[in-house]
Design an enzyme around this catalytic site. Sequence first.
Site, PDB file in Angstrom:
ATOM      1  N   THR A 118     -41.341  35.468  36.947  1.00 18.84           N
ATOM      2  CA  THR A 118     -39.905  35.184  36.903  1.00 18.84           C
ATOM      3  C   THR A 118     -39.552  34.168  35.827  1.00 18.84           C
ATOM      4  O   THR A 118     -38.433  34.119  35.340  1.00 18.84           O
ATOM      5  CB  THR A 118     -39.441  34.647  38.283  1.00 18.84           C
ATOM      6  OG1 THR A 118     -39.936  35.519  39.288  1.00 18.84           O
ATOM      7  CG2 THR A 118     -37.937  34.594  38.367  1.00 18.84           C
ATOM      8  N   SER A 155     -36.831  38.899  29.969  1.00 21.95           N
ATOM      9  CA  SER A 155     -35.667  39.117  29.097  1.00 21.95           C
ATOM     10  C   SER A 155     -34.352  38.671  29.711  1.00 21.95           C
ATOM     11  O   SER A 155     -33.321  38.727  29.051  1.00 21.95           O
ATOM     12  CB  SER A 155     -35.566  40.595  28.717  1.00 21.95           C
ATOM     13  OG  SER A 155     -36.778  41.059  28.185  1.00 21.95           O
ATOM     14  N   ALA A 156     -34.372  38.242  30.969  1.00 20.65           N
ATOM     15  CA  ALA A 156     -33.188  37.704  31.646  1.00 20.65           C
ATOM     16  C   ALA A 156     -32.049  38.716  31.722  1.00 20.65           C
ATOM     17  O   ALA A 156     -30.884  38.353  31.686  1.00 20.65           O
ATOM     18  CB  ALA A 156     -32.729  36.410  30.969  1.00 20.65           C
ATOM     19  N   HIS A 170     -30.383  44.979  34.557  1.00 24.10           N
ATOM     20  CA  HIS A 170     -30.343  46.337  34.039  1.00 24.10           C
ATOM     21  C   HIS A 170     -29.384  47.197  34.842  1.00 24.10           C
ATOM     22  O   HIS A 170     -29.242  47.031  36.057  1.00 24.10           O
ATOM     23  CB  HIS A 170     -31.747  46.956  34.084  1.00 24.10           C
ATOM     24  CG  HIS A 170     -32.725  46.260  33.194  1.00 24.10           C
ATOM     25  ND1 HIS A 170     -32.652  46.337  31.820  1.00 24.10           N
ATOM     26  CD2 HIS A 170     -33.772  45.451  33.475  1.00 24.10           C
ATOM     27  CE1 HIS A 170     -33.640  45.615  31.298  1.00 24.10           C
ATOM     28  NE2 HIS A 170     -34.323  45.058  32.280  1.00 24.10           N
ATOM     29  N   LYS A 229     -39.379  49.307  27.278  1.00 22.74           N
ATOM     30  CA  LYS A 229     -38.002  49.461  26.814  1.00 22.74           C
ATOM     31  C   LYS A 229     -37.884  49.104  25.331  1.00 22.74           C
ATOM     32  O   LYS A 229     -36.847  49.284  24.733  1.00 22.74           O
ATOM     33  CB  LYS A 229     -37.083  48.569  27.641  1.00 22.74           C
ATOM     34  CG  LYS A 229     -36.960  49.021  29.096  1.00 22.74           C
ATOM     35  CD  LYS A 229     -35.893  48.209  29.833  1.00 22.74           C
ATOM     36  CE  LYS A 229     -35.628  48.748  31.223  1.00 22.74           C
ATOM     37  NZ  LYS A 229     -36.683  48.374  32.195  1.00 22.74           N
ATOM     38  N   GLU A 231     -42.646  44.809  38.019  1.00 20.41           N
ATOM     39  CA  GLU A 231     -42.306  44.681  36.597  1.00 20.41           C
ATOM     40  C   GLU A 231     -40.858  45.135  36.435  1.00 20.41           C
ATOM     41  O   GLU A 231     -40.195  45.466  37.407  1.00 20.41           O
ATOM     42  CB  GLU A 231     -43.261  45.551  35.770  1.00 20.41           C
ATOM     43  CG  GLU A 231     -43.187  47.021  36.124  1.00 20.41           C
ATOM     44  CD  GLU A 231     -44.117  47.887  35.291  1.00 20.41           C
ATOM     45  OE1 GLU A 231     -44.278  47.590  34.107  1.00 20.41           O
ATOM     46  OE2 GLU A 231     -44.662  48.842  35.836  1.00 20.41           O
ATOM     47  N   SER A 232     -40.371  45.172  35.225  1.00 19.92           N
ATOM     48  CA  SER A 232     -38.983  45.542  34.994  1.00 19.92           C
ATOM     49  C   SER A 232     -38.686  46.867  35.686  1.00 19.92           C
ATOM     50  O   SER A 232     -39.500  47.791  35.598  1.00 19.92           O
ATOM     51  CB  SER A 232     -38.730  45.698  33.495  1.00 19.92           C
ATOM     52  OG  SER A 232     -37.394  46.061  33.281  1.00 19.92           O
ATOM     53  N   CYS A 263     -30.484  14.992  26.759  1.00 22.78           N
ATOM     54  CA  CYS A 263     -30.905  16.069  25.871  1.00 22.78           C
ATOM     55  C   CYS A 263     -29.763  16.335  24.906  1.00 22.78           C
ATOM     56  O   CYS A 263     -28.703  16.798  25.304  1.00 22.78           O
ATOM     57  CB  CYS A 263     -31.237  17.323  26.683  1.00 22.78           C
ATOM     58  SG  CYS A 263     -31.448  18.792  25.672  1.00 22.78           S
ATOM     59  N   CYS A 287     -29.598  18.374  22.146  1.00 16.69           N
ATOM     60  CA  CYS A 287     -29.292  19.747  21.725  1.00 16.69           C
ATOM     61  C   CYS A 287     -28.481  20.488  22.780  1.00 16.69           C
ATOM     62  O   CYS A 287     -27.583  21.244  22.467  1.00 16.69           O
ATOM     63  CB  CYS A 287     -30.568  20.525  21.424  1.00 16.69           C
ATOM     64  SG  CYS A 287     -31.651  19.734  20.233  1.00 16.69           S
TER      65      CYS A 287
END
Lengths: 427, 495, 124
Positions: free
Chosen positions: B44, B48-49, B52, B255, B352-353, B416, B418
Amino acid sequence: MAKQLKSQYDVIVVGAGPGGLAAAISAKKNGADDVLMIDRDLELGGILLQCIHNGFGVDTFKEDLPGPSYAQRFIKEAQGVGIDYLLDSMVLDVTSGRKVFVTGTRGGFKELQARAIVIAMGCRERTRAQIGIPGPRPAGVYTAGLAQRWVNVEGYMPGKRFVILGSGDIGMIMARRLTFEGAKVERVLEVMPYLTGLSRNYVQCLMDFDIPLQLRHTVKRIIGKDRVKAVEAVQVDDRWRPVPGTGEMIPCDTLLLSVGLIPENELSQKAGVILDPMTNGPFVDDGFATNIPGVFAAGNVVHVYDLVDWVTKTGLTAGRRAAMFAQGHCNENPVFVPTAAGENIRYVVPHRIDPETLTQDTIMLQMRVTQPMEEAVLVRVTDGDTLIAKKRERYVRPGEMVSLKLRERDYDSVRHAKELRVSVAPL
Amino acid sequence: MHSRYDVIIIGAGVVGCMTARWLSRYALKILLIEKSSDVCTGATAANSALIHAGYDAVPGTLKAQMNVKANPMWDRLSEELRFGFARTGAYIVAVGEDEFQKLDIFLDRAGKNGVSAEIISGEKMRKREPNISPEVFGALFVPAGGVCDPWGATIAAAENAVTNGVELRLDTEFQDFLWSEHEPERIVGMKTSQGDFYGRWVINAAGLFADEVMHKAGVRPEFRITPRRGEYFVMDRNQIQIQNVLFPVPNAISKGILVTTTLHGNTLIGPNAENIEDKTGVDVTPEGMDEIWEGGKKLVPGLDRRHIIAVFAGLRPAGNAPCLNLDVDYHHDFVIEIPDQVKGFVNLAGMESPGLTAAPAIAERVVELLQEAGEGLKPKADWDPIRPARPVFRSLSHEEQAALVAKDSRYGRVICRCESVSEGEIVAEIHAPIPATTYDAIKRRTWLGAGRCLGGFDMPRVVDILARELGKDPLGITKKGHGSEFLFRRTKEVG
Amino acid sequence: MRATEKMICIICPMGCNLTVTREGTTVLRTEGNTCKQGLTFAEAELTDPRRMVATTVRVKGAIHPLIPVYTEKPFPKPRIFDLLREVCQLEIEAPVAMNQVVLENALGEGINIIASRDMPRMST
């Protein structure tokens, strides 16, 4: 310290390192009444406070000072001339209308208006991501400046056995510093075929302590899941690709990176300041004015200098010009002459100059070369076939800035030039 | 001393945490165990966050079913748990005419899965994404696609579960099952690195290690998880911002290398797909970096390597379970089952995805499975589906920032640079229902250190804050648990 | 015996590459230096090499646990680590002023160790 923060200032300086300090002092001395410096740290002085080694101020003070001493001279002066400052505070936003949004624990969140702004945020260190070092992401991979802060200011040792990637000055200076504090520096690796820092640092930081330097070498892989256990060093070819069969495992617990600095211009961009992709700093004129009226740049936000003395000089110029702008005294319609990078020149700063400046002052052109030339060379400023200025150098190296001064006597030729092209070639 | 639970869940990744949260609405005593020092550290943690739509899952598989069912759940879930989610839509981008012909396959597959999709022209695609390659011929647009913050989603689900009574034990590694002495093949609990725990049900949500757990239960001896590594680049949002989710036309294995926006505005490029041995092997490799860079450049030729701010690798827990529907020839399906041969065991594997997307539907399916097995799950009257949001300094307007700083000055100290993360946010996470006790835990919750300087500025400050708030010596502060200490000793204590 | 050797002068950031011709420890000639300092440096390197030494000293009651210090003058190179061991034992009390002597006549070499900066007492 600012006792009572005003809502409006003649000049606001963002960053209180050497560039910001010089800019603020210069702005005040040149007629700006209300000058405010803002810094994110708890003290004035910036990164100089962690640069405890000697070598600062040889040009400015004709003395060999440690970083904190160099800073303190300017801090004392800034306090003496009555400059306000806000510490432990972060500027979140600067607008093209010269509003400054700042937040801090003591001052709270404030919106300030400036007549002129000097951006002097310095630079940040390149990271392992930017050079794409393979491997997992354990603890123990630090930039040299981060380690410097831990060792010199906060009083912690971030490792016992170090490998340093990059022969920049901070890397070499940290090699010596860590050795002084009882750590073992196994090796310094440099991907280029030449040293990227000053050669004096090679002598007094590495040679003196028998720390091996390997040119044309890089880190092929980091090993260790939780904490660094080793790095695999490898030789590279002319295109920086690993040479098969040259891998060597070096056990260590820390990898320090000294792989370059990048001007810190996130805020400048928020204000609409346009950056030069070569320098990563703003396009500036000889007064360090950016494209946004009233926004000036000082020190390492412009491009990364190799000596603090230069940073101070840019601060003095930027601060003076900012004060003039704040008071409404500036050349109304300057006719700028652009500078250009010719043979073996990577870039030239400033990007354009106002010839009228030469009637009162000199202008320093500063360049970095693309390739080292270990022989006597001629640095030339030309406009087409016309030679405007020249200077002999005994050698040029990418790690060491080249400077060339334009003087009053150059005024006429500069005024009539279409561009000032700087090139360097063997004598 | 024995602790007794109704349900013990192994693994606090997205599937384990969502399952814990779903079960927390019922009157059950639940234990969630995790071998790492924090939730959300395995598969996790790096992916690719994406949420789908389900256009490309093979019709008839559990993957397709769970994906399509879960996709619409994310809007409400993100509102209840207050994590980042945006329904951006997604594109399969065809470069050249040959690829364009293939889009019909995916349009057809989307139709079979009940996912709405349309083919758009290259011109239209370029209008929607100006950075895209001029050679793009057209694209399949899938409006239901989205992006989420997988860290935020998982941590929020775990936190909501914990506030609804689930007990979370970190640094607790599953070792073996405990079996009933009276009833054959009934699991009654487990041995862990932190002692024995008894439970009427054990749920395997062990992600990359789900095969090892199920084998200890004597289930599916032929099932294997293959860690399939995917490498990624994160780009500086000040230099390039892709506004969309762009897939290439996929191949048989994955993908493909996508170029996508993230919730923080940074463009993400990746992943490749490399089967490896080591289930903790998240190395990035020179070959992998070259491969994803090439893949990214295919869709967005203007990418510049100088603008990379982070490189990372994640592992997909790829399984080898055949599809339950024997008419479908597919051998990498999800496993979501109460196996016949053992009692008291729920088996979740091969996530998995689209595992991240499917997680809420999988959690819901676990509830159904338990009900089907005769558990009379009684809803709790006091179950609260809401995880209250905590202030996120960078997301506030200047006025809101001013008000927050006036109320609590710690929000005025930006740690932080940035990502504009304030001390107030860090302190809040250290004292949250699931305390963040390591640097990486703070990073996953606040996005601190995820910007261009990779923590070069904030690291000493965060170490200080963690030490102060946890009452520990800074030398004991770690990046990600024991063995990843940042510092060794004080400077003037040589030896 | 006459010999030549290469040196890099470290007096200033220029870092001139010197070619030093010597007879024993007597410098006969230096080439490559752009100023007189090059000769001075070469002579010192052969007879009594010295370096500026900068380090830190523990400080009590200040905002930092350490204060940066340095040798007033270049210190004999062979004794640098002896000096560092000595400095490691020191602990001073804030406030400290810049140039304040932290260690007098270090190792009897007639060189003081001085503070690089002010460090005020922490107000509590």
